[in-house]
Design a protein around this motif. Structure first.
Motif, PDB file in Angstrom:
ATOM      1  N   UNK A  86       0.833  -1.209   0.000  1.00 61.76           N
ATOM      2  CA  UNK A  86       0.000   0.000   0.000  1.00 61.76           C
ATOM      3  C   UNK A  86       0.864   1.253   0.000  1.00 61.76           C
ATOM      4  N   UNK A  87       1.941   1.244   0.758  1.00 58.49           N
ATOM      5  CA  UNK A  87       2.846   2.392   0.782  1.00 58.49           C
ATOM      6  C   UNK A  87       3.527   2.569  -0.570  1.00 58.49           C
ATOM      7  N   UNK A  88       4.026   1.479  -1.117  1.00 62.46           N
ATOM      8  CA  UNK A  88       4.737   1.551  -2.400  1.00 62.46           C
ATOM      9  C   UNK A  88       3.848   2.104  -3.510  1.00 62.46           C
ATOM     10  N   UNK A  89       2.548   1.838  -3.440  1.00 60.46           N
ATOM     11  CA  UNK A  89       1.618   2.256  -4.490  1.00 60.46           C
ATOM     12  C   UNK A  89       0.942   3.599  -4.203  1.00 60.46           C
ATOM     13  N   UNK A  90       1.304   4.254  -3.107  1.00 54.01           N
ATOM     14  CA  UNK A  90       0.700   5.539  -2.750  1.00 54.01           C
ATOM     15  C   UNK A  90       1.301   6.661  -3.584  1.00 54.01           C
ATOM     16  N   UNK A  91       0.598   7.775  -3.708  1.00 55.60           N
ATOM     17  CA  UNK A  91       1.146   8.919  -4.440  1.00 55.60           C
ATOM     18  C   UNK A  91       2.455   9.391  -3.816  1.00 55.60           C
ATOM     19  N   UNK A  92       3.429   9.685  -4.658  1.00 55.57           N
ATOM     20  CA  UNK A  92       4.753  10.110  -4.171  1.00 55.57           C
ATOM     21  C   UNK A  92       4.784  11.629  -4.032  1.00 55.57           C
ATOM     22  N   UNK A  93       3.898  12.155  -3.201  1.00 61.23           N
ATOM     23  CA  UNK A  93       3.778  13.609  -3.061  1.00 61.23           C
ATOM     24  C   UNK A  93       4.192  14.106  -1.686  1.00 61.23           C
ATOM     25  N   UNK A  94       4.714  13.215  -0.847  1.00 58.83           N
ATOM     26  CA  UNK A  94       5.151  13.615   0.484  1.00 58.83           C
ATOM     27  C   UNK A  94       4.085  13.542   1.538  1.00 58.83           C
ATOM     28  N   UNK A  95       2.859  13.208   1.141  1.00 53.50           N
ATOM     29  CA  UNK A  95       1.774  13.164   2.116  1.00 53.50           C
ATOM     30  C   UNK A  95       1.439  11.743   2.576  1.00 53.50           C
ATOM     31  N   UNK A  96       2.217  10.787   2.140  1.00 53.05           N
ATOM     32  CA  UNK A  96       2.099   9.418   2.646  1.00 53.05           C
ATOM     33  C   UNK A  96       3.500   8.912   2.965  1.00 53.05           C
ATOM     34  N   UNK A  97       3.698   8.533   4.211  1.00 50.94           N
ATOM     35  CA  UNK A  97       4.941   7.901   4.645  1.00 50.94           C
ATOM     36  C   UNK A  97       4.556   6.592   5.320  1.00 50.94           C
ATOM     37  N   UNK A  98       5.542   5.798   5.655  1.00 50.45           N
ATOM     38  CA  UNK A  98       5.200   4.519   6.264  1.00 50.45           C
ATOM     39  C   UNK A  98       6.343   3.936   7.066  1.00 50.45           C
ATOM     40  N   UNK A  99       5.979   2.959   7.850  1.00 53.35           N
ATOM     41  CA  UNK A  99       6.940   2.276   8.701  1.00 53.35           C
ATOM     42  C   UNK A  99       7.401   0.980   8.044  1.00 53.35           C
ATOM     43  N   UNK A 100       8.692   0.740   8.130  1.00 53.66           N
ATOM     44  CA  UNK A 100       9.242  -0.539   7.713  1.00 53.66           C
ATOM     45  C   UNK A 100      10.035  -1.104   8.868  1.00 53.66           C
ATOM     46  N   UNK A 101      10.239  -2.384   8.867  1.00 55.79           N
ATOM     47  CA  UNK A 101      11.082  -2.954   9.908  1.00 55.79           C
ATOM     48  C   UNK A 101      11.773  -4.193   9.390  1.00 55.79           C
ATOM     49  N   UNK A 102      12.510  -4.844  10.248  1.00 55.60           N
ATOM     50  CA  UNK A 102      13.338  -5.971   9.853  1.00 55.60           C
ATOM     51  C   UNK A 102      12.554  -7.017   9.071  1.00 55.60           C
ATOM     52  N   UNK A 103      11.300  -7.239   9.465  1.00 52.30           N
ATOM     53  CA  UNK A 103      10.495  -8.248   8.780  1.00 52.30           C
ATOM     54  C   UNK A 103      10.100  -7.834   7.383  1.00 52.30           C
ATOM     55  N   UNK A 104       9.539  -6.634   7.254  1.00 50.29           N
ATOM     56  CA  UNK A 104       9.037  -6.202   5.952  1.00 50.29           C
ATOM     57  C   UNK A 104      10.154  -5.917   4.963  1.00 50.29           C
ATOM     58  N   UNK A 105      11.321  -5.507   5.462  1.00 46.35           N
ATOM     59  CA  UNK A 105      12.389  -5.065   4.569  1.00 46.35           C
ATOM     60  C   UNK A 105      13.518  -6.073   4.382  1.00 46.35           C
ATOM     61  N   UNK A 106      13.741  -6.968   5.352  1.00 46.73           N
ATOM     62  CA  UNK A 106      14.875  -7.889   5.212  1.00 46.73           C
ATOM     63  C   UNK A 106      14.536  -9.362   5.377  1.00 46.73           C
ATOM     64  N   UNK A 107      13.360  -9.680   5.904  1.00 43.12           N
ATOM     65  CA  UNK A 107      12.977 -11.084   6.060  1.00 43.12           C
ATOM     66  C   UNK A 107      12.010 -11.519   4.968  1.00 43.12           C
ATOM     67  N   UNK A 108      11.041 -10.685   4.660  1.00 43.46           N
ATOM     68  CA  UNK A 108      10.028 -11.065   3.677  1.00 43.46           C
ATOM     69  C   UNK A 108      10.583 -11.497   2.321  1.00 43.46           C
ATOM     70  N   UNK A 109      11.677 -10.895   1.823  1.00 48.24           N
ATOM     71  CA  UNK A 109      12.204 -11.359   0.533  1.00 48.24           C
ATOM     72  C   UNK A 109      12.583 -12.838   0.516  1.00 48.24           C
TER      73      UNK A 109
END
Length: 327
Positions: A82-105
């Motif tokens: 959902x974050x990756x597909x949001x408008x890149x206008x600065x009004x949507x940010x998001x949280x990532x962590x070890x699971x979403x960014x380094x384990x899920x792959x």
């Protein structure tokens, strides 16, 4: 070139120039409205708690509200997409962590986002040590007793996590690999319901981020046996590290960072990074993190990306050794 064609081209050029100027002005004035903060997990977990702390700082600094939007599912993949597909206008940010960014792959063959390419990385936020906690009814007082009990009762201890492939799931799997134990995973849709079932005795233990369980350990409704990081917690120095309590070299530290969709203007990313660093450097924020067993970890966007890459390699090896499958 005839006069009509010249006038058409001139008008078009001016329109484009005006659009660019308007865009630059809009970015300079950013933010002029509420910002959405996507949290890829349920309310009440470590990621959510940290997001709300940072969101409060943004609100105080800019006078614009930060709306937390919890989007749980698939080990944080739903919210990350959902974050990756949001408008890149600065009004949507998001949280990532070890699971979403380094384990899920390593867990999802059809992951619909790329931890590096899909996001504009802002900064790492904090390191959070997992804490091994048990229900007080278990006749266990320390890590060595826990390991011995687990070896004598293979598969009989049930542990909860925020879902298949979550950081708590992977950390506990790493613990089982390191200790030669076998315990049963009970995945939940978020950390909070798992904590609730541990409090009621439906499951026997968890190894999850300190913010979600330390208040209960301090209240005596859980028993904290060990901390998963290399150092004891400043907030709770009586809890030994798992490494010193019986599993030499063990380290399963959660970490958290903030991103925006890729393509977010560089000047907005820079402003976000600066504000995050300011928040993490404040005494109030550091004290709040310390109470929850966390420590501030500000980085540059490039340092953030480098950490993701190195951690992805490390956890891929653990996932393979533990034979973890989520699909």
């Amino acid at each position: 070139m005839d006069r009509r064609r010249f006038l058409q081209l001139t008008a078009s050029s001016l329109a484009m120039s005006g659009s660019g100027i308007a865009s630059s002005v809009a970015q300079a004035q950013w933010p002029t409205k509420n910002i959405t903060m996507i949290v890829p997990f349920t309310p009440g977990g470590s990621t959510d708690i940290l997001a709300r702390l940072i969101g409060q700082r943004f609100t105080e600094a800019w006078g614009q509200g930060v709306v937390t939007e919890n989007r749980p599912g698939a080990g944080g993949a739903v919210g990350s997409v959902a974050l990756a597909r949001s408008p890149a206008d600065g009004y949507t940010v998001g949280m990532g962590h070890i699971g979403t960014l380094s384990v899920n792959p390593s867990l999802y063959s059809n992951l619909q986002y790329d931890p590096i390419k899909s996001f504009a990385h802002i900064s790492m936020l904090a390191r959070v040590y997992n804490v091994l906690v048990v229900h007080p009814s278990l006749p266990i007082k320390n890590v060595r007793e826990f390991i011995e009990y687990a070896r004598q009762n293979p598969g009989k201890l049930n542990y909860g996590s925020g879902g298949n492939g979550s950081a708590a799931h992977i950390a506990t799997a790493a613990f089982m690999v390191a200790t030669g134990t076998q315990m049963t995973h009970v995945p939940y849709r978020g950390t909070s319901p798992a904590v609730a079932d541990l409090l009621s005795g439906q499951i026997q233990f968890m190894m999850t981020g300190g913010p979600a369980v330390l208040p209960h350990a301090r209240a005596g409704t859980m028993r904290a046996l060990g901390v998963s990081g290399p150092n004891r917690l400043k907030s709770d120095p009586d809890i030994p590290t798992i490494a010193e309590a019986g599993v030499p070299g063990f380290d399963a530290t959660q970490w958290y960072g903030m991103m925006a969709p890729t393509g977010t203007p560089d000047d907005i990313v820079t402003k976000l990074t600066k504000e995050v660093h300011g928040a993490l450097g404040s005494k109030a924020m550091q004290e709040a993190l310390e109470r929850d067993g966390a420590e501030a970890w500000p980085t540059t966007p490039q340092e953030f990306r480098d950490i993701i890459a190195s951690e992805t390699k490390r956890w891929a090896e653990i996932v393979e050794k533990a034979k973890i499958k989520v699909e």
